[in-house]
Design an enzyme around this catalytic site. Structure first.
Site, PDB file in Angstrom:
ATOM      1  CE  LYS A 188      -2.742   3.277   1.603  1.00 45.55           C
ATOM      2  NZ  LYS A 188      -1.883   4.376   1.128  1.00 45.55           N
ATOM      3  CB  THR A 245      -0.262   5.664  10.805  1.00 45.05           C
ATOM      4  OG1 THR A 245      -0.845   6.886  10.368  1.00 45.05           O
ATOM      5  CG2 THR A 245      -0.728   4.540   9.913  1.00 45.05           C
ATOM      6  CD  GLU A 264      11.905   4.350   9.924  1.00 50.24           C
ATOM      7  OE1 GLU A 264      11.448   5.207  10.735  1.00 50.24           O
ATOM      8  OE2 GLU A 264      12.424   4.643   8.843  1.00 50.24           O
ATOM      9  CB  CYS A 299      12.636   8.419   8.442  1.00 49.21           C
ATOM     10  SG  CYS A 299      13.607   7.240   7.531  1.00 49.21           S
ATOM     11  CD  GLU A 398       9.540  12.475  11.765  1.00 54.32           C
ATOM     12  OE1 GLU A 398       8.452  11.884  11.844  1.00 54.32           O
ATOM     13  OE2 GLU A 398      10.571  11.963  11.313  1.00 54.32           O
TER      14      GLU A 398
HETATM   15  P1  ADP Z   1       2.683  10.657   6.934  1.00 52.67           P
HETATM   16  O1  ADP Z   1       2.331  11.649   7.976  1.00 52.67           O
HETATM   17  O2  ADP Z   1       4.117  10.494   6.665  1.00 52.67           O
HETATM   18  O3  ADP Z   1       1.838  10.745   5.702  1.00 52.67           O
HETATM   19  P2  ADP Z   1       1.164   8.349   7.655  1.00 52.67           P
HETATM   20  O4  ADP Z   1       1.439   7.432   8.766  1.00 52.67           O
HETATM   21  O5  ADP Z   1      -0.111   9.095   7.642  1.00 52.67           O
HETATM   22  O6  ADP Z   1       2.412   9.289   7.623  1.00 52.67           O
HETATM   23  O7  ADP Z   1       1.284   7.617   6.271  1.00 52.67           O
HETATM   24  C1  ADP Z   1       2.170   6.548   5.976  1.00 52.67           C
HETATM   25  C2  ADP Z   1       1.396   5.451   5.266  1.00 52.67           C
HETATM   26  O8  ADP Z   1       0.390   4.971   6.153  1.00 52.67           O
HETATM   27  C3  ADP Z   1       0.673   5.913   4.003  1.00 52.67           C
HETATM   28  O9  ADP Z   1       0.743   4.882   3.039  1.00 52.67           O
HETATM   29  C4  ADP Z   1      -0.753   6.102   4.487  1.00 52.67           C
HETATM   30  O10 ADP Z   1      -1.705   5.966   3.459  1.00 52.67           O
HETATM   31  C5  ADP Z   1      -0.876   4.975   5.487  1.00 52.67           C
HETATM   32  N1  ADP Z   1      -1.943   5.177   6.476  1.00 52.67           N
HETATM   33  C6  ADP Z   1      -2.448   6.353   6.949  1.00 52.67           C
HETATM   34  N2  ADP Z   1      -3.436   6.135   7.841  1.00 52.67           N
HETATM   35  C7  ADP Z   1      -3.567   4.792   7.962  1.00 52.67           C
HETATM   36  C8  ADP Z   1      -4.408   3.929   8.733  1.00 52.67           C
HETATM   37  N3  ADP Z   1      -5.347   4.396   9.557  1.00 52.67           N
HETATM   38  N4  ADP Z   1      -4.243   2.591   8.607  1.00 52.67           N
HETATM   39  C9  ADP Z   1      -3.297   2.084   7.785  1.00 52.67           C
HETATM   40  N5  ADP Z   1      -2.493   2.843   7.013  1.00 52.67           N
HETATM   41  C10 ADP Z   1      -2.609   4.178   7.093  1.00 52.67           C
END
Ligand code: ADP
Length: 494
Positions: A188, A245, A264, A299, A398
């Site tokens: 994903k 997340t 990570e 990161c 961050e």
């Molecule tokens: P960032 O702030 O770097 O965008 P996220 O953690 O939101 O960090 O995003 C990193 C990845 O996690 C992306 O692929 C995003 O689509 C996915 N993501 C965001 N929310 C969720 C969730 N509730 N469950 C699973 N994956 C998620």
């Protein structure tokens, strides 16, 4: 770099993107699409499938069938190796196309993108391909009359959720060892960096990876990502992204099948400069590059600078002067040092951190604002903030942008206390000519990676992972296999 080719590629229309499930491009189950905007000018680059939970489930089912059918894990190691080596070659052959597409989608400077994205992904896949037929099981030192064998078996279906800053590099850190181990994968990508991962998944098919072994589902994390995390049929979940997340993924595992979750989660990494650093000018340059390249969206970025008080003012002066020479702007111009911020939301977040620091009376030594607004792109001046305090949000959280927070320290103990004073523990650096101090600091700093007299630039042979709220599990090196292989004991009476 072939400038003419970059000029051709930068304006090529990008066809709408669909998922890749069971070896074929597939639209979202409800026909939904989402816009992909370019951070270079804010314009729509293309459209892609807005995945649903049903799409994620169908990708997991395809991965399960492929795994249980043994179409990949059941091949001879040498056969899997041959496919992955061919895949790496294809990625390398398409490197410039992939790099430019990635830059148009996520804004990284082209020089860095080429090296850190397709070239690094190809090297990673090659590294793990080469190791497939060099991994052995164990014979345990058991008592006479018994034989204990320890097998290492592929863990099954892997869900990989990756971010937008270095999609190919980070994606390959997961895909390389997972596929080499014999697992099937549902990947994903992030909403704002999916296109290049879809493209390399197509190249994997071209290289001979059987259908269903690598599936890519695009769309919102809250639907597609959550469905993968909650699936009863995903055995291992690997993730790079934000802390909130990461927490949701652990909860989803607990609510579903207790899948193993490796996270990570970024950092607030301290770059510590002692007055006896061997070359202060070099330290200035590396400190600036260590936070401002890729607009700080790294990161392991050295987002906190800790400088011994006796050199603090001179160092900050040199740093601000050097930072102002860094060219910000069009990431497809090879002279650019700091490209675009990935999205408007991220740009606004970066600026909010700076405004808060300003309101607290901290000093903005350089930068601090959005620039090049006439381009429509999301550009921010590299920003150095001084006089910050340990409890400031800009010190503890961050930002993930081109923003550096600078603190002064007097003693080694104080440097350690400041360095270890956040919830994170991903990376750090120490600049000193004193060998004993360098080793002492490496031991005392709570982080998964401590540089000495440099910042960044490690290679595949060493693990990367964090401690504390930076996460668990490691990418890179042979240690990465631990996530994707299960141990199985055979206990035999002789
Ligand atoms: P960032 O702030 O770097 O965008 P996220 O953690 O939101 O960090 O995003 C990193 C990845 O996690 C992306 O692929 C995003 O689509 C996915 N993501 C965001 N929310 C969720 C969730 N509730 N469950 C699973 N994956 C998620």
């Amino acid at each position: 770099m072939d400038q003419g080719r970059i000029a051709e590629l930068r304006d090529l229309p990008v066809p709408p993107a669909r998922h890749l499930i069971d070896g074929a491009p597939v639209a979202a189950s409800d026909g939904g699409e989402m816009e992909v905007r370019s951070p270079l000018n804010g314009a729509v680059l293309t459209r892609m499938a807005k995945g649903t939970r049903a799409d994620a489930d169908s990708a997991v089912a395809a991965a399960r069938r492929a795994f249980d059918g043994g179409v990949w894990a059941g091949l001879a190691p040498s056969a899997r190796k041959a496919v992955m080596l061919k895949w790496a070659d294809l990625i390398e052959r398409n490197a410039l196309e992939l790099a430019v597409l990635g830059v148009r989608e996520n804004g990284t400077e082209i020089g860095m993108a080429l090296k850190a994205e397709p070239m690094s992904a190809a090297a990673t896949i090659r590294y793990y391909a080469e190791s497939i037929d060099k991994l052995y099981g164990e014979i345990a030192p058991t008592a006479p009359g018994t034989l204990g064998l320890v097998h290492r078996e592929p863990a099954g279906v892997v869900g990989a959720i990756v971010p937008w800053n270095f999609p190919l590099m980070i994606g390959a850190w997961k895909l390389g060892p997972a596929l080499a181990a014999g697992c099937s994968v549902v990947l994903k990508p992030a909403e704002t960096a999916s296109l290049t991962l879809l493209r390399i998944a197509e190249l994997a098919l071209e290289a001979g990876l059987p259908d269903g072994v690598l599936n890519v589902v695009t769309g919102p994390g809250s639907d597609v990502g959550a469905a993968i995390a909650e699936s009863m049929d995903v055995d291992v979940l690997v993730f790079t992204g934000s802390g909130p997340t990461g927490r949701r993924l652990l909860e989803a595992s607990a609510r579903s099948n207790l899948k193993r979750v490796y996270l990570e989660l970024g950092g607030k990494s301290p770059n510590i400069v002692f007055a006896d650093a061997p070359d202060l000018d070099e330290a200035v340059k590396v400190a600036a590059n260590g936070i401002f390249r890729n607009a700080g969206q790294v990161c392991i970025a050295g987002s906190r600078l800790l400088v011994e008080r006796s050199i603090h003012d001179t160092f900050v002066e040199k740093l601000a002067a050097f930072t102002e020479t860094m060219k910000v702007g069009d990431p497809l111009d090879p002279g650019t040092a700091c490209g675009a911020v990935n999205s408007q939301a991220q740009l606004e977040r970066n600026l909010a951190f700076v405004e808060e620091a300003r309101a607290q009376g901290r000093t903005i030594a350089t930068g601090g604002s959005r620039i090049l607004t006439e381009t429509g792109g999301y550009f921010m001046a590299p920003t150095v903030v001084t006089g910050v305090q340990p409890d400031d949000r800009i010190v503890r959280e961050e930002v993930f942008g081109p923003v550096l927070a600078v603190q002064a320290f007097d003693t080694e103990d104080e440097a350690v206390a400041l360095a270890n004073g956040t919830d994170y523990g991903l990376a750090a650096a120490v600049w000193t000519a004193d060998l004993s101090r360098a080793h002492r600091m490496v031991r005392r700093i709570r982080a998964g990676l401590v540089h000495v007299n440099t910042y960044g630039g490690s290679d595949l042979t060493v693990p990367l992972g964090g401690v504390g709220q930076s996460g668990n599990g490691h990418d890179k090196s042979l240690h990465a296999f631990d996530k994707y292989l299960d141990l199985k004991t055979a206990w035999i009476k002789l």
